[in-house]
Design an enzyme around this catalytic site. Structure first.
Site, mmCIF file in Angstrom:
data_model
loop_
_atom_site.group_PDB
_atom_site.id
_atom_site.type_symbol
_atom_site.label_atom_id
_atom_site.label_comp_id
_atom_site.label_asym_id
_atom_site.label_seq_id
_atom_site.Cartn_x
_atom_site.Cartn_y
_atom_site.Cartn_z
ATOM 1 N N GLY A 89 1.010 -1.066 -0.096
ATOM 2 C CA GLY A 89 0.228 0.411 -0.354
ATOM 3 C C GLY A 89 0.997 1.337 0.316
ATOM 4 O O GLY A 89 1.759 0.820 -0.482
ATOM 5 N N LEU A 128 -3.429 -6.186 -6.332
ATOM 6 C CA LEU A 128 -2.573 -4.760 -6.357
ATOM 7 C C LEU A 128 -1.757 -5.566 -5.353
ATOM 8 O O LEU A 128 -1.883 -6.075 -3.678
ATOM 9 C CB LEU A 128 -3.037 -3.984 -5.633
ATOM 10 C CG LEU A 128 -2.532 -2.657 -5.502
ATOM 11 C CD1 LEU A 128 -2.104 -2.542 -6.894
ATOM 12 C CD2 LEU A 128 -3.311 -1.488 -5.008
ATOM 13 N N ASP A 129 0.072 -4.949 -5.622
ATOM 14 C CA ASP A 129 1.223 -6.169 -4.559
ATOM 15 C C ASP A 129 1.187 -7.722 -4.321
ATOM 16 O O ASP A 129 1.403 -7.876 -3.618
ATOM 17 C CB ASP A 129 1.327 -5.179 -3.474
ATOM 18 C CG ASP A 129 1.023 -3.550 -3.351
ATOM 19 O OD1 ASP A 129 1.705 -3.597 -4.484
ATOM 20 O OD2 ASP A 129 0.720 -2.762 -2.705
ATOM 21 N N GLU A 130 -0.267 -8.197 -4.685
ATOM 22 C CA GLU A 130 0.557 -9.363 -4.578
ATOM 23 C C GLU A 130 0.839 -10.416 -6.279
ATOM 24 O O GLU A 130 0.688 -12.006 -6.295
ATOM 25 C CB GLU A 130 -1.178 -10.093 -4.624
ATOM 26 C CG GLU A 130 -1.331 -9.273 -3.135
ATOM 27 C CD GLU A 130 -1.206 -10.408 -1.936
ATOM 28 O OE1 GLU A 130 -0.076 -11.590 -2.226
ATOM 29 O OE2 GLU A 130 -1.023 -9.711 -1.024
#
Lengths: 288, 288, 288, 288
Positions: free
Chosen positions: B205, B231-233
């Protein structure tokens, strides 16, 4: 299956070095395929400068390693190179030599005990009696060979006897502070690993941490290398460093350095015992 | 020769992933041998957990890459997997996206210019006009697509047009601070690389350096990963860290972190462009 | 307050080296306290081997730096040492010298532009004209001084003129491939920083990456050091390394090494410009 | 002398934290100067965010530490902070707790024996009997406290008794796999150090190496932190990482991770025992 493990099949390691030419990988994998083998891991490297080719394959085979000897010998002939065959994870008979500092010996014995180092400690040999309790704790046989200058030959003869008696395939100099004779170096060429307490080629010779301190370096390191007759010049297997500051004394550097030494030596011994280190002239090819 | 380079022969990269079974390597090297090819480099990995097998081979071939298509397609069918064929060092058509911070963009353009990054910068796209002079300096075409919330669809349509027009095969988010639409993520799946300014999965985040500062971590890092809708994964390609101390403010952490970011992103883009990164579910196999 | 920053107060850096004896810190902090100063940061080191004491203090003072000159000079007399006073973050007038490789120059100019390097680039000097566009992009004045062996004195005279004209306080050799004259080294002693493309003292002299390749090292590094008349032997400011493998050619090592070089040089220049590096004979004390 | 060591003088460590304001360093060094003390090492940090100031001074004093108590208590009052006084290198009475994995315990005992860890191992406590031989080898008293869920209170009471009996000042959780009660955490607040086998805040909770494997990270790490009632959230003292590849299984990651764990834990314990770690809310100030 290429990457699978069937518990019932023995695994072998094949390592090859030969002059580079077309078709080597296909031929080697062909021999393994004919024997019903499955490749688990494979690494290769062709050195453009020297024209040498290096290959390491782990494979499972349905039969025994003996079944592969003949076709593998034929391959070695055909490619005019060297091919070694070994059972995977077979513990390598090893003599560990040390003097009075214990960090490397302790670490090797500990790693072996934990099942992370495929060696069998056939003997701990020291020119002092100080480290015997550590060997005792790990139930490793310990021989004290006093090293007196006038009787150096005698001492080396005793060491060679131990090599013969134990069938040792590897000698690890775990901070052993005596120089081995050229004869022993020759006889065990490629099978003696030393840990040098500096980031070679910096600070060869004695008191490297004092040298490092005097030069004011900002990192100190250690080097594991094969022993040749040419002191501190043998092929490097592994190196590592740690950051240091101006505020550290030479003994401080030594304390930090010893932690690097034991990590570097343990990695080098493990890679060697797993047949991951191939000689390439004065250099090594490491398939970690 | 397996490891040699003849200047007159083109080199290709073959990358394969398929369910593991015996004989894959032998079959693939057989196709190459039949075509008169020489293997330059080969890496493989079998994932015991998933049963997938991965292989990357660089080889020289006397003819053209087209000659290999048919036998390679047959192999892919036989092994029920995916095999990609690519010319080695063919520059990958790439769109670099950035917002206002320049370190990653500058580094990618510099590395490309120095011949160390096999990409062709088809376009620099930004939601600001600030970085145009850098693109100009490196003679990379620059398109400013203002990003206004209400007209987000329009902006994305313009981006998609650029993708079509340039034939872009890779999008690099070089600190691009907008979220791409799920449609674009899907369409370019496996072909969008992002640099996240933290050591994922820590500090997902916003404002990760502030988060890292607040948690009092002693190392900060960066993560290059494929972009997925989640997101971000997305699958991680590369990570690195740098040591920090309590005395550093959040902006200090950011300055150090940005240097890590650009190194990590450049490595990830180079490995991707050299076909060294293979997808393994939510993970990657990297043959560096 | 000892660690606080009041925007209205100027900050100064005091750095001291003198023979060690009791009461130094108390005396120095006394002078600062008398002037109404607040200590922001303080580091010290006493070298037991040489008997030298080193101190660096950042402080805010209500008046001007001039108010401190007299009491500080008295302290220097009393302790028979050297005390330097400088305004914090005052940009150091700097000449950057380079030849044809651009990575170090580019990085220094970029870091300066980003506000992370407290230097003012008074001039870029090169023995070639190749790097002029980079200097132009960053709006740094560029002077091409061709270096012809027979007219070496002339070239150096021109350089000295630039030093005088710009009032340069620091010369950074950012991969400048010529040896400076002993006269210039003497005149700017302690104010010339060089980046050497090896982990000194390993691989002194020419073609260090080729040397590193031939020796088969597993890490390569770079060293930033002060230039003395004794080539490659000046006091080390900073060093770093990166891991490499057998598979990398000498040019590969160079590409990786250049990334290390620019990081190491930028750190050394920043620390020097922030008065964080003190000379201790052939070594340095670094308060990072 | 500020940085010198006279063998006849005892050395002390003073560590202070208080709200920041002018004159703290001058006042503290004044007390030391009045007592005839010589500063050996001094580090300070002012946190702009929290307004707290931190100071650590090592000094030699001609008399005893008792002579300093009164003036130091006055200082603490004046600056409304905390000042700790300790004899330098006084061994800290320590309880080491472990379960069945031995790497951290072995390393701590070994480092203590080598004189590199200023602790006295007052007791090794374990919920198993497996590690007793290691404690025996290092002549450390060993208490086996079986941990049965229903009799948890009894077990904790026994532990608290050992704390009282030994006068333990520090508890090290060297891979102790039970959660301590909130009461014990509170009572020993700031005096319990745990090693967590991940790079926090990543992979909190159970089986972190499996989690790391599943997420496909490229580095794995370990975190030493103070234990608070809030599991895995206590202030971080030290962290480190090691590079890993896709080819490593979760057990491989664990083997590498354990080597990181023992290094990180040993550093954290040494720094704590040398009074180099000061609490700053949920963060730590470390003067290494």
């Amino acid at each position: 299956m290429e990457g699978d493990t069937l518990a019932t099949m023995p695994a072998i390691v094949l390592s090859l070095s030969c002059p580079d030419r077309p078709g080597i990988v296909h031929s080697v994998t062909g021999v393994l395929a004919s024997a019903g083998g499955n490749i688990l891991e494979s690494q290769q490297y062709g050195d453009i400068d020297t024209g040498q080719f290096f290959l390491r394959i782990e494979a499972e085979i349905p039969g025994t390693i003996g079944d592969l000897r003949e076709p593998v010998d034929e391959l070695a002939d055909r490619f005019q190179g060297r091919i070694e065959l070994a059972e995977k994870d077979r513990p390598l008979k090893t003599i560990i030599m040390a003097s009075t500092t214990s960090h490397c010996l302790t670490d090797l014995l500990y790693e072996q005990r934990m099942g992370r180092l495929p060696i069998e400690v056939a003997r701990v040999v020291s020119n002092h009696d100080k480290l015997r309790p550590i060997a005792d704790f790990y139930e490793a046989p310990y021989t004290h060979i006093p090293f007196v200058k006038e009787r150096r030959e005698e001492a080396e003869a005793q060491l060679m006897e131990i090599v013969d008696e134990t069938g040792a395939e590897l000698i690890v100099l775990a901070r052993y502070m005596q120089v081995l004779s050229p004869q022993l170096c020759k006889r065990m060429a490629g099978s003696i690993i030393n840990i040098h307490h500096s980031f070679l080629p910096s600070f060869k010779g004695a008191r490297p941490y004092q040298q490092a301190h005097d030069r004011g370096v900002k990192l100190i390191g250690a080097t594991a290398h094969y022993v040749t007759e040419d002191l501190d010049e043998g092929p490097i297997i592994e190196q590592d460093v740690e950051r240091v500051s101006h505020a550290l004394s030479a003994p401080d550097l030594q304390a930090i350095g010893e932690d690097v030494e034991r990590r570097v030596l343990a990695r080098a011994v493990r890679w060697h015992a797993e047949d991951r280190v191939l000689r390439n002239g004065q250099r090594t090819v490491v398939f970690p």
